[in-house]
Every structure is written in structure tokens, then in C-alpha cells.
Design a protein around this motif. Structure first.
Motif, PDB file in Angstrom:
ATOM      1  N   GLU A 102     -24.372  -0.963 -36.146  1.00  0.00           N
ATOM      2  CA  GLU A 102     -23.294  -1.615 -35.408  1.00  0.00           C
ATOM      3  C   GLU A 102     -22.716  -2.792 -36.187  1.00  0.00           C
ATOM      4  N   LEU A 103     -23.591  -3.533 -36.879  1.00  0.00           N
ATOM      5  CA  LEU A 103     -23.159  -4.725 -37.614  1.00  0.00           C
ATOM      6  C   LEU A 103     -22.683  -4.429 -39.029  1.00  0.00           C
ATOM      7  N   ARG A 130     -24.788 -14.502 -36.047  1.00  0.00           N
ATOM      8  CA  ARG A 130     -24.010 -13.295 -35.719  1.00  0.00           C
ATOM      9  C   ARG A 130     -24.922 -12.142 -35.326  1.00  0.00           C
ATOM     10  N   GLU A 165     -25.227 -10.446 -31.510  1.00  0.00           N
ATOM     11  CA  GLU A 165     -24.970  -9.028 -31.243  1.00  0.00           C
ATOM     12  C   GLU A 165     -26.211  -8.352 -30.667  1.00  0.00           C
ATOM     13  N   HIS A 177     -26.297  -9.110 -27.077  1.00  0.00           N
ATOM     14  CA  HIS A 177     -25.250  -8.361 -26.382  1.00  0.00           C
ATOM     15  C   HIS A 177     -25.648  -6.911 -26.147  1.00  0.00           C
TER      16      HIS A 177
END
Length: 349
Positions: A15-16, A40, A44, A47
Motif C-alpha cells: 500500500e505504501l 507516514r 497508514e 488507518h
């Protein structure tokens, strides 16, 4: 992502758009990433509902749990409330946090001679305080590193402060003024339980078992230099470094007749000295005119109140940092002796 499936490290990395190693470092080795990138990744992860690498799986894969066990001589409740032990644990935690390790606290007093199952996974052991029983030490795995703080284990590095010269220095300072009836209040010096006056029937612990013996040697050296026979100086023993345990012993001392009551108390901890100071004030005794006091540790409480305590300052936080660095391989596995500092306050100017 399908909500029914548990998010994995690979999912988060995909995803990152970063490597799985980068995601792993964000959780386990934060010093390897910039603060912005780590923030960061963690943002995420929160989340998406990713809670971090599976510790059990990581342990099986790498053979390391990233857990460091600290074995305390006293109960956990006592250690967390004791200013000196808390400072040491703060130093340990500071280093472990920066390196992504977990701190496991254990009590040697509560463990007796059996090591809890969770502790067997630890990557290293820091043992602090009065020497635990040999049977307990024998249960510790032989492979992970072990550091002893305030006592010695053969073949393992230890961390001490200069107890003997420190007590010699503070006692020499206190004895520079005329003293008629000096006395010593020890912390855990007798092999037998004793919360009171030490007599010839008691067996004193050896220097290899307790730092109290080294501190006593320093006191005795200063007394002898001032022409006072150490054998004639009365001594009391305190079983636990708390007000509740100290108070009955010190009350008995302060309630002695004027011709028998000590005019100088050399105390082996600030907690003992502060208890004596409080109880002396309650009895209308003037400090330092009627009674002079010295402590050992340099805790904040003794320096914030009036009269300010004359004591020896040791850096317990740094002791914890050094122990943690050795355990993690960030410092050589060598024994360390830290210097102390004489703090001249109002209780023995």
C-alpha cells in the motif's frame, strides 16, 4: 483491503510502495528511518488496522524476541515507588525504547527459585539489587547476555558506583565537626531478618552479597581516621527502604535519653535520612544543632525540602542506560564503576 482478512506487513508495504524491511524498521528499528517516513508508515498502519509485526512469529523466525528482562531484588510495587530503582528503570527503558525492544519486569523476591515461562524468551537479563538466590540465577539461560547492577555474578559484567570511597567521603565530611555519639543506620546488612539494633548475634552479609558492606567499610575508615573505634559505634539495620519500615527503628533511636541519643546519623540511603529528619522535627530536635544527618543516593526529595540533605549523589539513570547498552551489544560487555558526588546540604554542613 477485504475487512475480513488480517492486514499483514506485506499488505502495508504494498500500500505504501516501500519494502517490507522499511515497514519492519518503522516498528522495530526507528533509528534507521527518517522521522517523516516513520510517521507516514505508522499513520497508514493505524488507518488500515495493522498492529505491527507478530512477536511470536518473529521470535521463531529470528531466534530473538526483542524482550529484555529486568529482575529486581524487591517487589515490583516497591521498585516502582522507590526513587532510585525508578531512575534505573527509566535509564533502561530510554535505551530499549530507542532500539525497539520491550522491557519485562520481574521480581526476584516473588519468583523465589523459579523463572516464569515468559522470561525464558528474553534476549538478555539485567539483575538489580541484593544478590538473588543462587538457585534463581541457575535457572537463567546461559546463552543470553546478563548484566548485574549493584552486585557481582562471576563471569558477567557488573555496574557499580564507588560505594566505599563515597561513604568514606561523606562520613569524613560529617566528622569534621565535633561528634560525641555517631551511629550508623544500614540498609539490609544482616543475614537474619532484623529491623532494629544490630547485635553480636547477627551475621553480616558479605561484600559479594550487598553493597551495604562496602558502604560500611567506607564509614568505618573515616571513623578510624578521626580516632573513633568503629567497633564501638552502634548500628541499626533497616529491612526495606520505605518510611513505614524505617520509622519504628528510627523512633526508637530518637527516643533514647539525651545522653545516649546519637548526635550524628550516617544513613545508607536518602529515604532513611529523610525519615530520620521528619521524625526528629516532630520531636522538636534541631537539625543540624541537635542532630546531624547524612544520606546516600541524591534523590530529588532530599534536595527540594528544607533543611536540604547532605548526601552522596549517584546517577542511577546512567546505570540503567549502561546496563541496557551492554545487553543490546551497543557497549562492550565490561564491568563499569561510576563516580559519585558529595552534596553538602544543611543537615550536616
Amino acid at each position: 483491503m477485504p475487512p475480513s482478512r488480517r492486514i499483514t506487513l506485506k499488505d502495508l508495504a504494498r500500500e505504501l510502495g516501500v519494502s517490507t524491511a522499511t515497514v519492519s524498521n518503522a516498528f522495530n528499528r526507528p533509528d534507521q528511518l527518517s522521522p517523516a517516513l516513520r510517521e507516514r508508515i505508522l499513520g497508514e498502519a493505524k488507518h488500515l488496522g495493522y498492529r505491527g509485526p507478530d512477536a511470536k512469529a518473529r521470535s521463531l523466525r529470528t531466534g530473538r524476541s526483542r524482550i529484555i528482562a529486568v529482575i529486581l531484588a524487591e517487589s515490583l510495587t516497591y521498585s516502582l515507588n522507590d526513587a532510585v530503582a525508578s531512575e534505573l528503570l527509566s535509564g533502561v527503558a530510554e535505551v530499549l525504547d530507542a532500539q525497539g525492544h520491550t522491557l519485562l519486569l520481574l521480581s526476584a523476591r516473588q519468583m523465589q527459585s523459579e523463572l516464569p515461562g515468559a522470561a525464558s524468551m528474553a534476549d538478555g537479563y539485567i539483575v538489580y539489587g541484593l544478590m538473588p538466590s543462587e538457585s534463581l540465577l541457575e535457572t537463567l539461560p546461559t546463552q543470553p547476555p546478563l548484566v548485574a547492577v549493584d552486585f557481582d555474578v562471576e563471569g558477567r559484567p557488573s555496574i557499580h558506583v564507588d560505594d566505599e570511597p563515597a561513604c568514606y567521603t561523606v562520613a569524613r565530611h560529617a566528622l569534621s565537626r565535633t561528634t560525641r555519639r555517631p551511629a550508623i543506620i544500614n540498609l539490609r546488612l544482616t543475614a537474619e531478618p532484623c529491623n532494629g539494633r544490630i547485635t553480636r548475634t547477627h551475621t553480616l552479609l558479605g561484600a559479594e552479597q550487598t553493597i551495604t558492606r562496602s558502604r560500611l567499610t567506607g564509614f568505618h575508615q573515616a571513623l578510624a581516621e578521626h580516632g573513633i573505634d568503629p567497633a564501638g559505634v552502634p548500628m541499626w539495620n533497616i529491612e526495606e527502604n520505605t518510611f513505614e519500615v524505617c520509622a519504628p527503628v528510627i523512633e526508637a533511636i530518637l527516643d533514647l535519653p539525651d545522653t545516649e541519643r546519637p548526635d550524628l546519623l550516617l544513613c545508607m540511603s536518602d529515604r532513611i535520612a529523610l525519615t530520620a529528619l521528619t521524625l526528629a522535627e516532630q520531636r522538636g530536635l534541631r537539625v543540624p544543632e541537635d542532630l546531624r544527618l547524612t544520606g546516600f543516593d541524591g534523590i530529588a526529595e532530599g534536595q527540594y525540602r528544607a533543611p536540604r540533605l547532605t548526601t552522596v549523589r549517584q546517577d542511577s539513570t546512567e546505570k540503567g542506560r549502561i546496563a541496557a547498552r551492554i545487553i543490546l551489544g551497543l557497549a562492550p560487555a565490561e564491568s563499569t564503576l561510576l563516580q559519585t558526588q558529595l552534596v553538602v546540604g544543611d543537615t550536616a554542613p
